[in-house]
Design a protein around this motif. Structure first.
Motif, short mmCIF file in Angstrom:
data_model
loop_
_atom_site.label_atom_id
_atom_site.label_comp_id
_atom_site.label_asym_id
_atom_site.label_seq_id
_atom_site.Cartn_x
_atom_site.Cartn_y
_atom_site.Cartn_z
N ASN A 1 -2.68 2.26 12.72
CA ASN A 1 -3.86 3.09 12.28
C ASN A 1 -3.79 3.25 10.73
O ASN A 1 -3.04 4.28 10.18
N LEU A 2 -4.49 2.53 9.92
CA LEU A 2 -4.52 2.88 8.60
C LEU A 2 -5.72 3.40 7.97
O LEU A 2 -5.67 3.40 6.67
N LYS A 3 -6.37 3.93 8.56
CA LYS A 3 -7.73 4.78 8.40
C LYS A 3 -7.52 5.96 7.74
O LYS A 3 -8.47 6.47 7.12
N LYS A 4 -6.11 6.61 7.83
CA LYS A 4 -6.19 7.89 7.22
C LYS A 4 -4.71 7.89 6.31
O LYS A 4 -3.91 7.29 6.58
N ALA A 5 -5.04 8.63 5.15
CA ALA A 5 -3.96 8.63 4.11
C ALA A 5 -2.89 9.23 4.86
O ALA A 5 -2.91 10.17 5.38
N VAL A 6 -1.69 9.07 4.34
CA VAL A 6 -0.52 9.66 4.80
C VAL A 6 0.13 10.97 4.01
O VAL A 6 0.50 10.50 2.62
N SER A 7 0.25 12.12 4.43
CA SER A 7 0.49 12.93 3.54
C SER A 7 2.22 13.22 3.74
O SER A 7 2.68 13.25 4.99
N TYR A 8 2.93 13.36 2.57
CA TYR A 8 4.25 13.69 2.83
C TYR A 8 4.91 14.21 1.35
O TYR A 8 4.17 14.25 0.42
N LEU A 9 6.03 14.82 1.78
CA LEU A 9 6.65 15.35 0.45
C LEU A 9 7.62 14.52 -0.20
O LEU A 9 8.30 13.72 0.22
N ASP A 10 7.46 14.25 -1.68
CA ASP A 10 8.26 13.25 -2.40
C ASP A 10 9.63 14.13 -2.56
O ASP A 10 10.07 15.06 -2.00
N HIS A 11 10.57 13.40 -3.17
CA HIS A 11 11.92 13.63 -3.38
C HIS A 11 12.14 15.15 -4.16
O HIS A 11 13.15 15.63 -4.17
N LEU A 12 11.08 15.26 -4.97
CA LEU A 12 11.03 16.76 -5.74
C LEU A 12 10.42 17.73 -4.81
O LEU A 12 9.98 18.82 -5.41
N GLY A 13 9.90 17.33 -3.77
CA GLY A 13 9.39 18.38 -2.86
C GLY A 13 7.95 18.59 -3.19
O GLY A 13 7.08 19.49 -2.73
N PHE A 14 7.04 17.74 -3.77
CA PHE A 14 5.76 17.95 -3.96
C PHE A 14 4.88 16.91 -3.02
O PHE A 14 5.45 15.90 -2.66
N GLU A 15 3.70 17.60 -2.66
CA GLU A 15 2.99 17.11 -1.51
C GLU A 15 2.22 15.59 -2.36
O GLU A 15 1.70 15.92 -3.11
#
Length: 863
Positions: free
Chosen positions: A559-573
């Motif tokens: 399912n590619l219809k929703k953007a995936v949210s995650y934290l980068d290596h610096l802790g920013f969303e």
């Protein structure tokens, strides 16, 4: 050739719509028919198809999902890079499958140029010498799968890594790969000297490496049926390629079509509905309960108010308790009913699929331990953890990362439950507990156990030896939910196959599934909603889950219809277009098709291994899945919206008891004025409404009132409520006491709290509806006044012919009966008497349950 089929009994062929198996009439289907009009028709069946059956002839692409292909049948992709990568990985997988021992598999990986390029020649020693062979294998699979960027944090620091790190040949990326190798070499060096010297930074790095190896190990183990890590990446790339091409694998079937499925309509055939529900209660000792609650629940935005930590959906504090507690409370109400009818204690084994996202597994375990396993015993629970799976970039299929050794992982869908249950021995555990089938529901659906739905579904499944059943209802326009369909196929061998299954909302456009339309005020002419309330035969599910191919992971999609949210290596969303392999538990139905050597006419559903029961939507599904935002105009899938459905059910129930209750208006009114009342009734008062109607008779609940009844042995007769009435009992359904091993176990029907209210008028200020602090769906409200009755142990409370005005708390100690008696001078007096020893367990009165035909009749026994 076989003769035409006889029609089933009427109760097994109730239509969900006025016409039988209507043809699809969506624009998509009309286009499909025009394109295929020149194709020859299939040979006529011995029994003529009814006029209402679809006459479409189709070789359209209608396989489930965007199906993965085998290595022999590669898709033609417009993206040559993806096609080349799938071909390369398929060759790697073939070599690995041909190798039996781990050493042979490592040698097969060492023959892969990508592995040589990263690790160098003879790489089983040197850098990786301190690791176990299995750990070396996992890291080499990662690199062979084209994901070496996971091993190098510096690739993420320039902010452009997701654009560049996949070009693994030549240029500056060669030095980046060397840097990643040096980083890994340093970590492995620390690993080998861990017991001698270990700095604080080394400790953190080691934890990351351990975490990565566990992540990879879980993926490789769970997806062993399709080739482990390599197989996961192949399937992800195949689905990614298909989504880019907007093409799908042609069906192998000559003809395929969908119809509206028929089944037991609980609203119409009320006698049979009651009978089926009684079968379910009678069969409770043969039923397990399965909860897939490993989802992240990101849309709820639930956080710990003290720590700010994100929390999983199961912890949502709904109506005064977590969603998980609500599931167990509903289950115990059914067990209490079984006890009251059959006189036997029944404790249902509960299997819970968790995950590690947001520490879901730890939180679920902590709730169970804090509540002492709900008085059910630790041995009656099995918690099994769903693996997290890598999220791939929608552009090139590379795994998203949050830094060195830190892939972004999300749960791989609730369809993992069948294979995982096999891998973790859940089916064997259920068999050992004497179980044949199971009911399945999701934690966010707060109305699934209302009235008859769940037990009628289970009763039908058990009684008729079905493999899978769906509880369904009308669809809501615009809802992100799948539909249930009766699928009909003519296969290449001339056999006709039928089954009830589900099509996900992400597939509607592809299959030409139309939006529901209102016809004569009814939604029933459309496909009914899939609600993920299931009955499943355990042996049938285990047979699918134990397979060694992709069919044990049903309904696989990317399912590619929703953007995936995650934290980068610096802790920013941050977020990216991406997705992960997800499978859907309800599409196990695709494995339970029934085949015939002729085309079937009316009533085929009654003979299938799959079935469906239908009820009013607010009695089947209403979910607390997303947080209400200030700009929202719809309450759909919010806690607020599901609360209103609970209130609507309370209105319907009490109105049928001749209790006058204000009507619940449209959802839009809630945003301005809140609910018209709050009524929360413990499910053990029924849970069947037929039973509750015998405990509630006459009276009224005024606008703005609050009624909460947390006791099962209860009578309300001609009570007028204007304000707040709260009845709480320690022993709602029975006494909880320690067993030989020191565990708290509930004993149904023993020393219950009891409350009788007859011809009572209650008037007080109740809830302060103007308070800004009120959160109605949490049942967290500010009260000006209330009447609160608190029953400790086996305490009893009785009030008759009395007016209770203003604020009162009646707290009754265990072993005592409190009576409120009207007295002209003082208004009323309180009399407290001890309960005699001979009726200490049974109480001075109790409800006696007896089955009368398809119904349960109650008689009050006074001692």
């Amino acid at each position: 050739m076989a003769s035409p089929r006889a029609l089933p009994p009427p109760h097994l062929r109730l239509d969900l719509c006025s016409s039988r198996l209507p043809p699809l009439r969506s624009p998509g289907c009309r286009r499909r028919r025009r394109l295929l009009s020149a194709l020859p028709s299939p040979s006529p069946s011995p029994s003529p198809s009814p006029a209402s059956r679809s006459q479409s002839v189709s070789t359209a692409p209608v396989e489930r999902g965007v199906g993965p292909t085998t290595s022999r049948e590669q898709p033609r992709s417009s993206d040559p890079a993806l096609a080349a990568e799938v071909a390369r990985l398929s060759a790697v997988r073939a070599r690995l499958r041909g190798a039996l021992a781990l050493g042979d598999k490592l040698r097969a990986l060492d023959a892969e140029p990508r592995v040589v390029e990263f690790f160098g020649e003879g790489s089983n020693g040197g850098v990786l010498g301190a690791l176990e062979p299995r750990e070396v294998f996992l890291l080499k699979c990662l690199v062979a799968a084209g994901q070496e960027h996971v091993l190098g944090a510096e690739l993420d620091w320039d902010g452009s890594s997701q654009e560049h790190h996949h070009h693994h040949n030549g240029g500056s990326n060669g030095s980046a790969l060397r840097q990643a190798l040096y980083s890994l070499a340093g970590l492995v060096g620390k690993w080998s000297s861990e017991g001698v010297v270990e700095s604080e930074t080394g400790s953190g790095d080691m934890e990351l490496l351990r975490r990565l190896l566990k992540f990879l190990g879980d993926i490789d183990e769970f997806y062993d049926c399709i080739g482990g890590i390599i197989g996961y990446q192949i399937m992800a790339l195949e689905l990614l390629s298909a989504s880019k091409d907007r093409k799908h694998r042609p069906s192998k079937d000559k003809f395929i079509d969908f119809h509206v499925p028929s089944g037991l309509n609980l609203l119409e055939d009320t006698e049979y509905a009651s009978q089926a529900a009684l079968w379910g209660i009678e069969g409770l000792p043969e039923l397990g309960e399965i909860y897939p609650i490993g989802g992240a629940g990101d849309r709820l935005g639930l956080v710990d108010s003290d720590t700010g930590e994100s929390l999983p959906a199961a912890l949502l504090p709904y109506c005064g308790r977590s969603l998980l507690e609500g599931l167990i409370r509903d289950l115990q109400a059914r067990e209490f009913l079984h006890f009251k009818i059959f006189g036997k204690q029944c404790i249902t084994p509960v299997a819970i699929m968790t995950s590690s996202v947001k520490d879901n597994h730890e939180h679920i375990t902590a709730i169970c331990e804090r509540l002492e396993w709900f008085g059910r015993g630790r041995e009656n629970f099995r918690l099994f953890e769903q693996p997290l799976v890598p999220v791939v970039n929608a552009k090139d299929g590379k795994w998203l990362t949050s830094g060195t050794l830190f892939p972004v992982g999300k749960p791989g869908g609730h369809g993992a439950i069948w294979k995982l249950a096999c891998d973790r021995g859940i089916f064997q555990w259920l068999y050992q507990n004497g179980r044949k089938g199971a009911t399945v529901r999701q934690v966010s659906n707060v109305v699934a156990a209302t009235d008859l739905t769940l037990m009628a579904l289970a009763g039908m499944g058990l009684r008729h030896d079905k493999k899978l059943g769906f509880a369904s209802c009308e669809r809501r326009t615009g809802a992100t939910e799948g539909v249930n369909v009766l699928i009909e196929k003519e296969r290449q061998d001339g056999q006709w196959a039928y089954g009830i299954t589900c099509i996900e909302y992400t597939e509607f456009e592809k299959y030409g599934i139309p939006e529901p339309t209102v016809t004569n005020g009814s939604f029933q002419a459309s496909y009914p909603a899939n609600t993920n309330i299931l009955y499943v035969d355990l042996q049938a599910a285990e047979e699918v889950g134990s397979r060694k191919n992709a069919s044990c992971l049903p309904g696989m999609v990317l399912n590619l219809k929703k953007a995936v949210s995650y934290l980068d290596h610096l802790g920013f969303e941050c977020s990216a277009a991406g997705g992960r392999l997800e499978c859907t538990m309800q599409n196990i139905a695709d494995n339970f098709m029934n085949s015939y050597n002729y085309r079937c006419s009316k009533g085929v559903e009654s003979d299938l291994d799959t079935f469906i029961v239908y009820n009013e939507r607010k009695k089947v599904t209403s979910s607390a899945k997303r947080k209400l935002k200030s700009e929202d105009v719809s309450l759909h899938q919010t806690p607020e919206g599901s609360l209103l459905d609970i209130m609507r059910n309370a209105y319907d129930l009490l109105s049928s008891c001749n209790v006058k209750v204000p009507k619940v208006k449209d959802n839009s009114e809630y945003l301005c004025s809140g609910p018209p009342f709050l009524i929360f009734l413990h499910p053990a008062l029924g849970p069947f409404w037929d039973i509750m109607r015998q405990k509630f008779v006459g009276g009224s609940v005024s606008q703005g009132s609050e009624l909460q009844i947390e006791v099962a042995e209860f009578l309300w007769k001609d009570v007028e409520l204007d304000g707040s009435l709260i009845v709480l009992a320690d022993n709602i359904m029975g006494l909880t006491k320690k067993n030989n091993t020191g565990e708290q176990i509930m004993h149904y029907g023993t020393r219950c709290g009891r409350c009788k209210l007859r011809s009572v008028k209650i008037v007080n200020e109740g809830i302060n509806w103007s308070s800004a602090n009120n959160v109605y769906w949490k049942h967290d409200v500010e009260r000006s006044e209330s009447v609160k009755i608190i029953l400790h142990g086996n305490a009893e409370f009785e009030a008759k012919d009395v007016v209770l005005q203003g604020n009162h708390i009646f707290e009754v100690p265990s072993g005592h009966r409190m009576r409120i008696i009207q007295e002209a001078a003082a208004g009323f007096v309180v009399k407290l008497d001890p309960i005699s020893e001979e009726v200490m367990d049974s109480g001075t009165w109790y409800w006696k349950y007896a089955v009368d035909g398809a119904h349960v009749k109650l008689e009050m026994v006074e001692l």
